[in-house]
Scaffold this motif. Structure first.
Motif, mmCIF file in Angstrom:
data_model
loop_
_atom_site.group_PDB
_atom_site.id
_atom_site.type_symbol
_atom_site.label_atom_id
_atom_site.label_comp_id
_atom_site.label_asym_id
_atom_site.label_seq_id
_atom_site.Cartn_x
_atom_site.Cartn_y
_atom_site.Cartn_z
ATOM 1 N N ASP A 1 0.791 -1.091 -0.033
ATOM 2 C CA ASP A 1 -0.189 -0.202 0.031
ATOM 3 C C ASP A 1 0.990 1.197 0.043
ATOM 4 O O ASP A 1 1.331 1.768 1.037
ATOM 5 C CB ASP A 1 -0.963 0.042 1.369
ATOM 6 N N ASP A 2 1.197 1.786 -1.200
ATOM 7 C CA ASP A 2 1.975 2.807 -1.307
ATOM 8 C C ASP A 2 1.548 4.169 -1.572
ATOM 9 O O ASP A 2 2.256 4.977 -2.032
ATOM 10 C CB ASP A 2 2.958 2.541 -2.469
ATOM 11 N N ARG A 3 0.119 4.203 -1.001
ATOM 12 C CA ARG A 3 -0.527 5.506 -1.197
ATOM 13 C C ARG A 3 0.252 6.584 -0.083
ATOM 14 O O ARG A 3 0.383 6.095 1.148
ATOM 15 C CB ARG A 3 -2.053 5.148 -0.677
ATOM 16 N N GLN A 4 0.287 7.706 -0.596
ATOM 17 C CA GLN A 4 1.020 8.850 0.209
ATOM 18 C C GLN A 4 -0.036 9.539 0.990
ATOM 19 O O GLN A 4 -1.149 9.328 0.623
ATOM 20 C CB GLN A 4 1.679 9.885 -0.763
ATOM 21 N N VAL A 5 0.312 10.006 2.046
ATOM 22 C CA VAL A 5 -0.446 10.816 2.793
ATOM 23 C C VAL A 5 -0.717 12.206 2.131
ATOM 24 O O VAL A 5 0.148 12.955 1.868
ATOM 25 C CB VAL A 5 -0.125 11.187 4.184
ATOM 26 N N GLN A 6 -1.936 12.530 1.661
ATOM 27 C CA GLN A 6 -2.079 13.783 0.807
ATOM 28 C C GLN A 6 -2.870 14.872 1.376
ATOM 29 O O GLN A 6 -4.212 14.679 1.461
ATOM 30 C CB GLN A 6 -2.758 13.135 -0.476
ATOM 31 N N PRO A 7 -2.190 15.738 1.673
ATOM 32 C CA PRO A 7 -3.026 17.009 2.290
ATOM 33 C C PRO A 7 -3.879 17.467 1.357
ATOM 34 O O PRO A 7 -4.901 18.392 1.761
ATOM 35 C CB PRO A 7 -1.701 17.973 2.582
ATOM 36 N N HIS A 8 -3.677 17.471 -0.131
ATOM 37 C CA HIS A 8 -4.648 18.182 -0.845
ATOM 38 C C HIS A 8 -5.217 17.143 -1.883
ATOM 39 O O HIS A 8 -4.567 16.295 -2.340
ATOM 40 C CB HIS A 8 -4.054 19.142 -1.561
ATOM 41 N N ARG A 9 -6.677 17.292 -2.130
ATOM 42 C CA ARG A 9 -7.163 16.321 -2.876
ATOM 43 C C ARG A 9 -7.953 17.040 -3.764
ATOM 44 O O ARG A 9 -8.817 17.987 -3.549
ATOM 45 C CB ARG A 9 -8.050 15.311 -2.131
ATOM 46 N N GLU A 10 -8.154 16.399 -5.143
ATOM 47 C CA GLU A 10 -9.237 17.303 -6.262
ATOM 48 C C GLU A 10 -10.354 16.318 -6.578
ATOM 49 O O GLU A 10 -11.132 17.000 -7.674
ATOM 50 C CB GLU A 10 -8.389 17.686 -7.148
ATOM 51 N N THR A 11 -10.362 15.084 -6.096
ATOM 52 C CA THR A 11 -11.736 14.231 -6.852
ATOM 53 C C THR A 11 -12.892 15.064 -6.680
ATOM 54 O O THR A 11 -13.328 15.487 -5.439
ATOM 55 C CB THR A 11 -11.596 13.084 -6.121
ATOM 56 N N LYS A 12 -13.955 15.249 -7.539
ATOM 57 C CA LYS A 12 -15.380 15.913 -7.355
ATOM 58 C C LYS A 12 -16.119 14.988 -7.216
ATOM 59 O O LYS A 12 -17.363 15.116 -6.259
ATOM 60 C CB LYS A 12 -15.476 16.698 -8.628
ATOM 61 N N SER A 13 -16.234 13.764 -7.697
ATOM 62 C CA SER A 13 -17.320 12.819 -7.349
ATOM 63 C C SER A 13 -16.545 11.378 -7.580
ATOM 64 O O SER A 13 -15.762 11.136 -8.311
ATOM 65 C CB SER A 13 -18.595 12.974 -8.287
ATOM 66 N N LEU A 14 -17.331 10.255 -7.167
ATOM 67 C CA LEU A 14 -16.755 9.062 -7.138
ATOM 68 C C LEU A 14 -17.949 8.021 -6.983
ATOM 69 O O LEU A 14 -19.029 8.121 -6.121
ATOM 70 C CB LEU A 14 -15.712 9.017 -6.127
ATOM 71 N N GLY A 15 -18.067 6.931 -8.049
ATOM 72 C CA GLY A 15 -19.242 6.162 -7.707
ATOM 73 C C GLY A 15 -19.339 5.096 -8.971
ATOM 74 O O GLY A 15 -19.359 5.846 -9.994
ATOM 75 N N PRO A 16 -19.712 3.712 -8.990
ATOM 76 C CA PRO A 16 -19.926 2.950 -9.930
ATOM 77 C C PRO A 16 -21.396 3.016 -10.098
ATOM 78 O O PRO A 16 -22.257 3.217 -9.296
ATOM 79 C CB PRO A 16 -19.384 1.777 -9.327
ATOM 80 N N GLU A 17 -21.794 2.207 -11.330
ATOM 81 C CA GLU A 17 -23.339 1.843 -11.601
ATOM 82 C C GLU A 17 -23.165 0.592 -12.410
ATOM 83 O O GLU A 17 -22.052 0.486 -13.173
ATOM 84 C CB GLU A 17 -23.905 2.797 -12.286
ATOM 85 N N ASP A 18 -24.144 -0.339 -12.338
ATOM 86 C CA ASP A 18 -24.306 -1.448 -12.999
ATOM 87 C C ASP A 18 -25.566 -1.634 -13.832
ATOM 88 O O ASP A 18 -26.530 -1.354 -13.273
ATOM 89 C CB ASP A 18 -24.146 -2.537 -11.900
ATOM 90 N N THR A 19 -25.404 -2.240 -15.171
ATOM 91 C CA THR A 19 -26.497 -2.452 -15.934
ATOM 92 C C THR A 19 -26.716 -4.077 -15.894
ATOM 93 O O THR A 19 -25.656 -4.904 -15.878
ATOM 94 C CB THR A 19 -26.293 -2.157 -17.278
ATOM 95 N N PHE A 20 -27.802 -4.539 -15.245
ATOM 96 C CA PHE A 20 -28.072 -5.939 -15.057
ATOM 97 C C PHE A 20 -28.176 -6.650 -16.353
ATOM 98 O O PHE A 20 -29.046 -6.180 -17.148
ATOM 99 C CB PHE A 20 -29.205 -6.074 -14.017
ATOM 100 N N THR A 21 -27.873 -7.819 -16.482
ATOM 101 C CA THR A 21 -28.217 -8.773 -17.743
ATOM 102 C C THR A 21 -29.796 -9.158 -17.669
ATOM 103 O O THR A 21 -30.375 -9.409 -18.660
ATOM 104 C CB THR A 21 -27.244 -10.160 -17.529
ATOM 105 N N LYS A 22 -30.521 -9.169 -16.426
ATOM 106 C CA LYS A 22 -31.660 -9.261 -16.337
ATOM 107 C C LYS A 22 -32.637 -8.371 -15.516
ATOM 108 O O LYS A 22 -31.821 -8.083 -14.302
ATOM 109 C CB LYS A 22 -32.038 -10.927 -15.639
ATOM 110 N N ASP A 23 -33.521 -7.668 -15.948
ATOM 111 C CA ASP A 23 -34.025 -6.417 -15.270
ATOM 112 C C ASP A 23 -34.454 -7.129 -13.784
ATOM 113 O O ASP A 23 -34.973 -8.121 -13.631
ATOM 114 C CB ASP A 23 -35.343 -6.140 -15.886
ATOM 115 N N LEU A 24 -34.344 -6.216 -12.778
ATOM 116 C CA LEU A 24 -34.609 -6.602 -11.503
ATOM 117 C C LEU A 24 -36.116 -6.175 -11.095
ATOM 118 O O LEU A 24 -36.481 -5.226 -11.447
ATOM 119 C CB LEU A 24 -33.747 -6.110 -10.396
ATOM 120 N N THR A 25 -36.818 -7.036 -10.431
ATOM 121 C CA THR A 25 -38.312 -6.824 -10.224
ATOM 122 C C THR A 25 -38.482 -6.858 -8.470
ATOM 123 O O THR A 25 -39.538 -6.442 -8.301
ATOM 124 C CB THR A 25 -39.085 -7.698 -10.950
#
Length: 373
Positions: A242-266
């Motif tokens: 885990d080589d992540r640095q301690v970062q005092p400044h961050r610029e990420t605006k948004s984050l998040g996944p979405e999934d399209t399903f092979t079969k619609d959910l009911t």
């Protein structure tokens, strides 16, 4: 001259401290108001059963009350629970005072929220040298000057330091030295890995994967095949990389996944399971970037390709799985589904940082986390 000690990835060893305040909001209230001391209190929520608990005191936690729990459930577990309105202006002031203490030792500080932060003390201002000594001095200053307690984790990387800070709560300190990291991760239950919730933990257990040592038996390709992109994260972490640095400044605006399903959910239960799985991915990405956010957005696309989004604005940054999945499910439950089948679900987190959210009365997509009643 002997070469400098290195991590598994070949980089020089660092000295990382993770400081996590103990039941921060509740502890501030108990500090400032003697009538709350020694009693079970919940910051946020409502005695009427509406709303969500932001933080519970340790007296309340003995009854099973915890953050992100509905007020109704909290009252059921602890009928004598005292609900306290949050005072975020005070919490922000105290948080700033805590940061001032951190800056006595290093300027490399990465706040995750008002009540926790990473510090890189590989080179410290006072030339103390010992990260454990520095962590102890920080804890003592917080106790003596602010009359609060904090727990600390000390190690060579962020992942281990963060987990270590939770081991001896409250008011604890845990050191996982470089020679102990491999054994520590080998023995770590899979459900303790960041982003592993009930769905993924159950899947791992069905695969006879119970600890970090079990995960290490799988190749990177196998982990990716079973757990998607998160598998690469697991592959690195179980090897102590885990080589992540301690970062005092961050610029990420948004984050998040979405999934399209092979079969619609009911069925709603299927949708809940998918939201928890997506929530686990969100948490893993948040952990990698060391972010927390104040705005959660649920995206729903129906079988007829119509689409809805709903937002939830928190009063403080969040990043834990229970809060994220619980909020997404609550937003889904408030939609007028009218029997529509769902082809896509998504969860994103944004509005990173610490500014207090300004409420807009009557705004239709904003839920009420801390009711006024």
């Amino acid at each position: 001259m002997e070469p400098a000690a290195t991590t598994n990835s070949g980089n020089p060893l660092r000295k990382i401290i993770h400081i996590d305040m103990d039941a921060f909001y509740a502890s501030v209230e108990q500090r400032d108001f003697p009538q709350y001391r020694g009693k079970p209190i919940a910051v946020g929520g409502s005695p009427t059963g509406r709303g969500v608990v932001a933080t519970a005191s340790y007296e309340a936690r003995k009854y099973g009350v915890k953050s992100a729990m509905s007020s109704a459930k909290a009252i059921q577990l602890c009928p004598q629970l005292i609900f306290v309105r949050p005072r975020f202006d005070v919490y922000k002031t105290v948080s700033s005072q805590i940061r001032d203490i951190f800056r006595r030792y290093t300027d490399i500080i990465e706040p995750l929220s008002l009540d926790e932060a990473f510090l890189d003390v590989t080179v410290d201002k006072q030339q103390i040298g010992s990260a454990m000594d520095i962590a102890g001095r920080i804890k003592a200053a917080i106790r003596d000057e602010l009359h609060l307690t904090a727990s600390a984790g000390v190690s060579v990387n962020k992942f281990v330091a963060k987990i270590a800070s939770d081991i001896n709560k409250p008011d604890g300190i845990t050191f996982i030295g470089p020679s102990k990291v491999e054994t520590f991760i080998n023995n770590l239950p899979v459900e303790k890995f960041f982003g592993v919730g009930r769905v993924t933990a159950a899947k791992m257990q069905r695969m006879q994967l119970f600890t970090g040592a079990d995960l290490k038996k799988l190749t990177e390709d196998e982990l990716v095949r079973h757990f998607g992109k998160t598998g690469r994260f697991f592959y690195q972490i179980v090897r102590g990389i885990d080589d992540r640095q301690v970062q005092p400044h961050r610029e990420t605006k948004s984050l998040g996944p979405e999934d399209t399903f092979t079969k619609d959910l009911t069925e709603m239960e299927d949708m809940y399971a998918e939201l928890e799985r997506i929530g686990e991915t969100v948490c893993t990405r948040l952990e990698k970037k060391q972010l927390k956010g104040r705005t959660l957005t649920l995206k729903v696309k129906f079988a007829d390709f119509t689409q809805l989004t709903r937002n939830y604005s928190f009063l403080h940054p969040v990043g834990d799985l229970n809060t994220i999945t619980g909020t997404a499910i609550e937003l889904l439950n408030k939609l007028e589904m009218q029997g529509k089948a769902v082809r896509l679900l998504g969860i994103s987190l944004s509005n990173f940082g610490e500014r207090e959210v300004v409420r807009r009365p009557g705004y239709p997509e904003q839920l009420e986390l801390f009711p006024l009643t």
